[in-house]
Design a protein around this motif. Structure first.
Motif, short mmCIF file in Angstrom:
data_model
loop_
_atom_site.label_atom_id
_atom_site.label_comp_id
_atom_site.label_asym_id
_atom_site.label_seq_id
_atom_site.Cartn_x
_atom_site.Cartn_y
_atom_site.Cartn_z
N GLY A 121 0.75 -1.26 -0.15
CA GLY A 121 0.05 -0.04 0.02
C GLY A 121 0.86 1.32 -0.04
N GLU A 122 0.36 2.34 -0.42
CA GLU A 122 1.11 3.60 -0.45
C GLU A 122 0.85 4.15 1.17
OE1 GLU A 122 2.40 5.32 -2.40
OE2 GLU A 122 1.84 4.77 -4.35
N ASP A 123 1.54 3.24 1.97
CA ASP A 123 1.66 3.60 3.58
C ASP A 123 2.25 5.09 4.03
OD1 ASP A 123 0.33 1.06 4.62
OD2 ASP A 123 2.20 0.27 3.63
N PHE A 124 3.34 5.51 3.26
CA PHE A 124 3.91 6.89 3.62
C PHE A 124 2.79 7.91 3.17
CE2 PHE A 124 6.01 10.57 2.43
CZ PHE A 124 7.11 10.69 3.52
N ASP A 125 2.22 7.82 1.86
CA ASP A 125 1.22 8.74 1.36
C ASP A 125 -0.13 8.74 2.54
OD1 ASP A 125 2.93 9.23 -0.50
OD2 ASP A 125 1.58 8.35 -2.03
N ALA A 126 -0.34 7.72 3.13
CA ALA A 126 -1.47 7.52 3.93
C ALA A 126 -1.07 8.31 5.38
CB ALA A 126 -2.09 6.26 3.99
N ARG A 178 4.09 3.97 7.35
CA ARG A 178 2.85 5.07 8.10
C ARG A 178 3.55 6.05 9.00
NH1 ARG A 178 -1.55 0.18 8.77
NH2 ARG A 178 -1.74 -0.31 6.63
N VAL A 179 4.34 5.63 9.62
CA VAL A 179 4.83 6.51 10.97
C VAL A 179 5.84 7.50 10.28
CG1 VAL A 179 6.80 5.14 11.58
CG2 VAL A 179 5.73 6.72 13.35
N ASN A 180 6.61 7.15 9.25
CA ASN A 180 7.47 8.03 8.45
C ASN A 180 6.68 9.10 7.87
OD1 ASN A 180 9.61 6.73 9.63
ND2 ASN A 180 10.24 5.68 7.59
N GLY A 181 5.48 8.79 7.33
CA GLY A 181 4.77 9.71 6.63
C GLY A 181 4.00 10.60 7.43
N GLU A 219 -7.86 4.82 0.49
CA GLU A 219 -9.06 5.72 0.39
C GLU A 219 -9.54 5.97 1.81
OE1 GLU A 219 -13.45 6.31 -1.25
OE2 GLU A 219 -12.20 4.37 -1.46
N LEU A 220 -9.25 7.53 2.24
CA LEU A 220 -9.67 7.57 3.60
C LEU A 220 -11.23 7.89 3.74
CD1 LEU A 220 -8.71 8.27 6.53
CD2 LEU A 220 -8.84 10.66 5.72
N ILE A 221 -11.99 6.85 4.47
CA ILE A 221 -13.34 6.94 4.84
C ILE A 221 -13.59 7.90 6.14
CG2 ILE A 221 -15.12 5.76 5.43
CD1 ILE A 221 -13.83 5.09 2.36
N ARG A 222 -14.15 8.94 5.93
CA ARG A 222 -14.19 9.96 6.77
C ARG A 222 -15.22 9.68 7.81
NH1 ARG A 222 -11.90 15.56 4.85
NH2 ARG A 222 -9.96 14.73 3.69
#
Length: 367
Positions: A185-190, A222-225, A358-361
């Motif tokens: 996944g695009e973990d950094f971007d997320a 994720r944490v680096n992003g 995709e962020l589900i708000r």
């Protein structure tokens, strides 16, 4: 006199042109639309003829590219295994939703290539996981899709399979130093997006929480992003709020009493925490529970964003804001890479495909 079904006529026509050399190995055959026009028939008829030839190994499909002639030595060998093994490191209750989506996505593509899918679970036991990889190779599987590996990069036994006779595709987690193809996944971007959202909502004391003892490629991204978003916005990174790994023993990875205790201690030690990005929805739901025990409210006292978008997220009084990881697409992309590996066996360059989240708000982050 019996009249031969039209799909049989088409099937025999294609087979004859393959065996006579008109359609050569590894070359594309005409498209379904072309056969429809040539035989004045429907796509259903054409597809039935092609499906049977795929099963008989006269041809094979490449998703989004076309249908190609199989090598001479493989034609007609239905007795050979057309099985691809999908090995999960666990089948935890909530993770089963994630796993099921991967299975459905992979099956859809593999079926088009005349391949079947078998699913196995190592139940978070490293030895069992590698036993299953060895069994897949010995039992004649065409390839392996490996989901999850709870080891660090230096000690992983996966390096023993670098010269595997069949392709191994890593999904969700992978090791940068090992040459296996991967779908991640695009973990950094997320992580960056979550951090940007926290900051725009006025939060400054921002944390990250990973509940396990071994930091994976997933949590690293994720944490680096998240940290990068804070730095880009001149927000001080409080290292006490960033938990990249815990002392959780491997046998307690899914002992939620242990994880809950660790989260409670984290909240008690860090009373200045305003917002936290958690590794997955299970961790986030345990934050809900432990925050309530301490008299803290979500999102009034602590904002939450997580990963998974599981079915349970929307039924809480305050729904959980979470990234949908599009696990079905992860499964599809892994199957595509595997099929291409089987076709282009001499191709050595590594393929790492990244899937957008995709962020589900919902309302756990002040919306």
């Amino acid at each position: 006199m019996d009249i031969q079904p039209k799909y049989k006529t088409l099937k025999n026509y294609i087979k004859q042109r393959i065996t006579s050399g008109v359609y050569k190995p590894k070359e594309a055959i005409p498209s379904e639309n072309e056969f429809c026009r040539l035989f004045n028939t429907s796509r259903v008829t054409v597809r039935k003829a092609i499906d049977e030839l795929v099963i008989e190994n006269y041809i094979y499909r490449v998703q989004g590219v076309g249908t190609f002639v199989q090598e001479n030595s493989l034609r007609g060998k239905q007795e050979e295994s057309n099985r691809v093994d999908l090995i999960f490191h666990d089948n935890n209750l909530l993770f089963s939703e994630f796993n099921s989506s991967i299975i459905l996505g992979a099956e859809k593509i593999l079926k088009q290539g005349g391949l079947t899918l078998a699913t196995y679970y190592s139940m978070n036991d490293t030895k069992t996981q590698y036993d299953k990889i060895n069994n897949s190779i010995k039992d004649g599987a065409k390839g392996i899709i490996l989901c999850g590996c709870l080891e660090d990069e230096e000690t992983t036994r996966l390096k023993e399979f670098i010269d595997s006779p069949i392709p191994i595709i890593c999904i969700d987690r992978y090791f940068e130093s090992l040459p296996f193809d991967a779908v991640i996944g695009e973990d950094f971007d997320a992580g960056y997006e979550a951090g940007d959202i926290f900051i725009k909502n006025g939060y400054r004391n921002i944390g990250y929480y990973y509940p396990y003892s071994i930091e994976s490629s997933v949590t690293r991204g994720r944490v680096n992003g998240l940290i990068q978003a804070m730095k880009d916005n001149n927000i001080e990174v409080n290292k006490n709020l960033i938990v990249r790994s815990t002392e959780t023993k491997k046998e307690n990875v899914y002992d939620y009493n242990v994880i809950s205790k660790n989260i409670r201690e984290y909240l008690m030690k860090n009373q200045d925490l305003q917002a936290v990005l958690t590794f997955n929805d299970i961790t986030a739901l345990l934050f809900y529970k432990e925050a309530a025990r301490l008299g803290l409210k979500i999102p009034q006292d602590i904002a939450l964003i997580s990963f998974g978008d599981f079915y349970i997220d929307s039924i809480f009084e305050v729904g959980l804001t979470s990234f949908n990881q599009h696990a079905d697409k992860i499964g599809r992309e892994a199957a595509k890479i595997l099929i291409n590996r089987l076709i282009n066996k001499d191709k050595v360059s590594r393929k790492v495909k990244k899937v957008n989240y995709e962020l589900i708000r919902r309302k756990s982050c002040s919306w």
